[in-house]
Design a protein around this motif. Structure first.
Motif, PDB file in Angstrom:
ATOM      1  N   ASN A 130     -28.251  16.721  14.285  1.00  0.00           N
ATOM      2  CA  ASN A 130     -27.658  15.417  14.458  1.00  0.00           C
ATOM      3  C   ASN A 130     -26.481  15.627  15.697  1.00  0.00           C
ATOM      4  O   ASN A 130     -25.579  16.101  15.487  1.00  0.00           O
ATOM      5  N   ILE A 131     -26.903  14.804  16.731  1.00  0.00           N
ATOM      6  CA  ILE A 131     -25.821  14.701  17.937  1.00  0.00           C
ATOM      7  C   ILE A 131     -24.767  13.736  17.573  1.00  0.00           C
ATOM      8  O   ILE A 131     -25.462  12.471  17.444  1.00  0.00           O
ATOM      9  N   SER A 132     -23.759  13.981  16.855  1.00  0.00           N
ATOM     10  CA  SER A 132     -22.658  13.033  16.625  1.00  0.00           C
ATOM     11  C   SER A 132     -21.521  12.909  17.936  1.00  0.00           C
ATOM     12  O   SER A 132     -22.168  12.894  18.879  1.00  0.00           O
ATOM     13  N   SER A 133     -20.315  13.009  17.533  1.00  0.00           N
ATOM     14  CA  SER A 133     -19.461  12.868  18.473  1.00  0.00           C
ATOM     15  C   SER A 133     -18.169  13.360  18.247  1.00  0.00           C
ATOM     16  O   SER A 133     -17.707  13.485  16.798  1.00  0.00           O
ATOM     17  N   ILE A 134     -17.044  13.743  19.023  1.00  0.00           N
ATOM     18  CA  ILE A 134     -15.571  13.781  18.526  1.00  0.00           C
ATOM     19  C   ILE A 134     -15.213  12.596  17.693  1.00  0.00           C
ATOM     20  O   ILE A 134     -14.389  12.735  16.843  1.00  0.00           O
ATOM     21  N   ALA A 135     -16.093  11.426  18.043  1.00  0.00           N
ATOM     22  CA  ALA A 135     -15.641  10.183  17.267  1.00  0.00           C
ATOM     23  C   ALA A 135     -16.172  10.312  15.864  1.00  0.00           C
ATOM     24  O   ALA A 135     -15.639   9.288  15.056  1.00  0.00           O
ATOM     25  N   GLY A 136     -16.705  11.174  15.569  1.00  0.00           N
ATOM     26  CA  GLY A 136     -17.114  11.342  14.087  1.00  0.00           C
ATOM     27  C   GLY A 136     -15.941  12.115  13.325  1.00  0.00           C
ATOM     28  O   GLY A 136     -16.228  12.681  12.210  1.00  0.00           O
ATOM     29  N   LYS A 150     -20.416   7.289  13.816  1.00  0.00           N
ATOM     30  CA  LYS A 150     -20.384   8.647  13.760  1.00  0.00           C
ATOM     31  C   LYS A 150     -19.634   9.445  12.729  1.00  0.00           C
ATOM     32  O   LYS A 150     -20.086  10.395  12.369  1.00  0.00           O
ATOM     33  N   PHE A 151     -18.531   8.852  11.966  1.00  0.00           N
ATOM     34  CA  PHE A 151     -18.208   9.525  11.034  1.00  0.00           C
ATOM     35  C   PHE A 151     -19.259   9.371   9.593  1.00  0.00           C
ATOM     36  O   PHE A 151     -19.398  10.283   8.949  1.00  0.00           O
ATOM     37  N   GLY A 152     -19.868   8.204   9.690  1.00  0.00           N
ATOM     38  CA  GLY A 152     -21.031   8.322   8.751  1.00  0.00           C
ATOM     39  C   GLY A 152     -21.791   9.357   8.950  1.00  0.00           C
ATOM     40  O   GLY A 152     -22.498   9.972   7.987  1.00  0.00           O
ATOM     41  N   LEU A 153     -22.424   9.371  10.174  1.00  0.00           N
ATOM     42  CA  LEU A 153     -23.336  10.608  10.349  1.00  0.00           C
ATOM     43  C   LEU A 153     -22.917  11.745  10.265  1.00  0.00           C
ATOM     44  O   LEU A 153     -23.732  12.496   9.699  1.00  0.00           O
ATOM     45  N   ASP A 154     -21.601  12.149  10.378  1.00  0.00           N
ATOM     46  CA  ASP A 154     -21.096  13.548   9.880  1.00  0.00           C
ATOM     47  C   ASP A 154     -21.418  13.526   8.454  1.00  0.00           C
ATOM     48  O   ASP A 154     -21.611  14.793   8.069  1.00  0.00           O
ATOM     49  N   GLY A 155     -20.765  12.620   7.872  1.00  0.00           N
ATOM     50  CA  GLY A 155     -21.063  12.696   6.534  1.00  0.00           C
ATOM     51  C   GLY A 155     -22.473  13.058   5.835  1.00  0.00           C
ATOM     52  O   GLY A 155     -22.627  13.749   4.848  1.00  0.00           O
ATOM     53  N   PHE A 156     -23.429  12.236   6.328  1.00  0.00           N
ATOM     54  CA  PHE A 156     -24.831  12.356   6.046  1.00  0.00           C
ATOM     55  C   PHE A 156     -25.224  13.861   6.287  1.00  0.00           C
ATOM     56  O   PHE A 156     -25.807  14.498   5.508  1.00  0.00           O
ATOM     57  N   ILE A 208     -30.233  26.449  17.934  1.00  0.00           N
ATOM     58  CA  ILE A 208     -31.548  26.181  17.502  1.00  0.00           C
ATOM     59  C   ILE A 208     -32.471  27.562  17.347  1.00  0.00           C
ATOM     60  O   ILE A 208     -32.948  27.987  16.508  1.00  0.00           O
ATOM     61  N   THR A 209     -32.079  28.410  18.478  1.00  0.00           N
ATOM     62  CA  THR A 209     -33.134  29.554  18.638  1.00  0.00           C
ATOM     63  C   THR A 209     -32.228  30.842  17.849  1.00  0.00           C
ATOM     64  O   THR A 209     -32.827  32.010  17.850  1.00  0.00           O
ATOM     65  N   LEU A 210     -31.267  30.527  16.963  1.00  0.00           N
ATOM     66  CA  LEU A 210     -30.736  31.969  16.111  1.00  0.00           C
ATOM     67  C   LEU A 210     -31.868  32.095  15.043  1.00  0.00           C
ATOM     68  O   LEU A 210     -32.671  31.138  14.707  1.00  0.00           O
ATOM     69  N   PRO A 211     -32.000  33.251  14.324  1.00  0.00           N
ATOM     70  CA  PRO A 211     -32.846  33.599  13.172  1.00  0.00           C
ATOM     71  C   PRO A 211     -32.687  32.380  12.209  1.00  0.00           C
ATOM     72  O   PRO A 211     -31.521  31.980  11.910  1.00  0.00           O
ATOM     73  N   ASP A 212     -33.843  32.174  11.670  1.00  0.00           N
ATOM     74  CA  ASP A 212     -33.720  31.009  10.676  1.00  0.00           C
ATOM     75  C   ASP A 212     -32.925  31.292   9.447  1.00  0.00           C
ATOM     76  O   ASP A 212     -32.485  30.254   8.626  1.00  0.00           O
ATOM     77  N   ASP A 213     -32.627  32.406   9.204  1.00  0.00           N
ATOM     78  CA  ASP A 213     -31.553  32.749   8.060  1.00  0.00           C
ATOM     79  C   ASP A 213     -30.039  32.521   8.460  1.00  0.00           C
ATOM     80  O   ASP A 213     -29.180  32.917   7.781  1.00  0.00           O
ATOM     81  N   ILE A 214     -29.785  32.036   9.819  1.00  0.00           N
ATOM     82  CA  ILE A 214     -28.527  32.018  10.143  1.00  0.00           C
ATOM     83  C   ILE A 214     -28.433  30.294  10.383  1.00  0.00           C
ATOM     84  O   ILE A 214     -29.051  29.846  11.002  1.00  0.00           O
ATOM     85  N   LEU A 215     -27.339  29.853   9.866  1.00  0.00           N
ATOM     86  CA  LEU A 215     -26.944  28.246  10.017  1.00  0.00           C
ATOM     87  C   LEU A 215     -25.669  28.026  10.563  1.00  0.00           C
ATOM     88  O   LEU A 215     -24.696  28.053  10.189  1.00  0.00           O
ATOM     89  N   PRO A 216     -25.649  27.748  12.025  1.00  0.00           N
ATOM     90  CA  PRO A 216     -24.734  27.271  12.559  1.00  0.00           C
ATOM     91  C   PRO A 216     -24.413  25.890  12.446  1.00  0.00           C
ATOM     92  O   PRO A 216     -24.922  24.841  13.204  1.00  0.00           O
ATOM     93  N   ASP A 217     -23.572  25.662  11.210  1.00  0.00           N
ATOM     94  CA  ASP A 217     -23.981  24.091  10.810  1.00  0.00           C
ATOM     95  C   ASP A 217     -22.672  23.323  11.672  1.00  0.00           C
ATOM     96  O   ASP A 217     -23.183  21.802  11.446  1.00  0.00           O
ATOM     97  N   ARG A 218     -21.944  23.467  12.797  1.00  0.00           N
ATOM     98  CA  ARG A 218     -21.352  22.732  13.327  1.00  0.00           C
ATOM     99  C   ARG A 218     -20.802  23.304  14.908  1.00  0.00           C
ATOM    100  O   ARG A 218     -20.417  24.402  14.602  1.00  0.00           O
ATOM    101  N   PHE A 219     -20.999  22.443  15.724  1.00  0.00           N
ATOM    102  CA  PHE A 219     -20.449  22.867  17.160  1.00  0.00           C
ATOM    103  C   PHE A 219     -19.580  21.615  17.476  1.00  0.00           C
ATOM    104  O   PHE A 219     -20.275  20.650  17.690  1.00  0.00           O
ATOM    105  N   VAL A 220     -18.313  22.019  17.880  1.00  0.00           N
ATOM    106  CA  VAL A 220     -17.310  20.925  18.476  1.00  0.00           C
ATOM    107  C   VAL A 220     -17.074  21.610  19.844  1.00  0.00           C
ATOM    108  O   VAL A 220     -16.678  22.708  19.963  1.00  0.00           O
ATOM    109  N   ALA A 221     -17.198  20.580  20.904  1.00  0.00           N
ATOM    110  CA  ALA A 221     -16.653  20.712  22.114  1.00  0.00           C
ATOM    111  C   ALA A 221     -16.338  19.792  22.868  1.00  0.00           C
ATOM    112  O   ALA A 221     -16.605  18.446  22.695  1.00  0.00           O
ATOM    113  N   ARG A 222     -15.059  19.936  23.640  1.00  0.00           N
ATOM    114  CA  ARG A 222     -14.605  18.859  24.481  1.00  0.00           C
ATOM    115  C   ARG A 222     -14.325  19.405  25.780  1.00  0.00           C
ATOM    116  O   ARG A 222     -14.077  20.400  26.257  1.00  0.00           O
TER     117      ARG A 222
END
Length: 224
Positions: A130-136, A150-156, A208-222
């Motif tokens: 899910n491509i959200s935003s700093i605004a989330g 975007k806050f809603g998308l982050d919560g979802f 995305i291409t990390l092994p399926d048993d690794i979950l990078p659940d959030r990435f924040v960049a600015r």
């Protein structure tokens, strides 16, 4: 996840992050269905299918997913990227424009997700980005509508991450700041420093291409 064994759906594939991500997925050997109102320019690949759709219209969205799921056994990767902005003082925001924004930025990701989850659950694997935003993550002046979506998308994302990980499905949230895309160039927001789209998408591909048993659940960049 290996891209050369991946069927992907990317919304908002005609420009910005969605277009660059579509290119990178195809370069990696993925089969990609691009969903947007306009056909992406410059993409010529037998592994790419463009499906014209207005994601704020549920009947159109269901029609294109019927097409994808008739052709493919399952969708391995869903990228909910399509989005729009709406900025201004809260008292000047037109209710119909608010509803349209929520329909695209929040309701459409929900509707897309619910169509791919059964197949992912049956396969015991899959990735949703899910491509959200700093605004989330934080509010800003004249951003009430956009931030709410975007806050809603982050919560979802947070909720379905916990719900679906038991089925082997990874849910990732990307919260970029200002990026060098048409969206940000035309938004008249401060600051004016912009991140390179290709560099940002490269990191998303790495996730995305990390092994399926690794979950990078959030990435924040600015921008620095």
């Amino acid at each position: 996840m290996k891209l050369n064994d991946c069927t992907a759906v990317v919304t908002g594939a005609s420009s910005g992050i969605g277009l660059e991500l579509t290119r990178r997925l195809l370069e990696g050997g993925a089969t990609v269905y691009g969903l947007s109102r306009r056909k992406p320019a410059g993409i010529e690949s037998p592994s790419f299918t463009f499906l014209e759709v207005d994601l704020t219209h549920r009947e159109e969205l269901d029609r294109v997913f019927d097409t994808v799921l008739d052709r493919e056994e399952t969708v391995d990767l869903l990228v909910n990227n399509a989005g729009a902005g709406l900025f201004g003082p809260v008292e000047e925001i037109v209710p119909e424009e608010w509803e349209q924004l929520i329909a695209l930025n929040l309701t459409a990701p929900f509707l897309c997700t619910r169509r791919v989850v059964p197949g992912m659950q049956a396969a015991r694997r899959g990735t949703i980005v899910n491509i959200s935003s700093i605004a989330g993550l934080r509010g800003f002046k004249n951003g009430s509508a956009y931030c709410a979506s975007k806050f809603g998308l982050d919560g979802f994302s947070e909720a379905i991450k916990e719900e679906l990980r038991e089925s082997g499905i990874r849910v990732m949230t990307v919260n970029p700041g200002s990026t060098d895309t048409a969206f940000f160039r035309n938004a008249n927001l401060e600051p004016r420093k912009l991140m390179d789209t290709g560099a940002l998408v490269g990191i998303i591909i790495d996730m995305i291409t990390l092994p399926d048993d690794i979950l990078p659940d959030r990435f924040v960049a600015r921008p620095l």
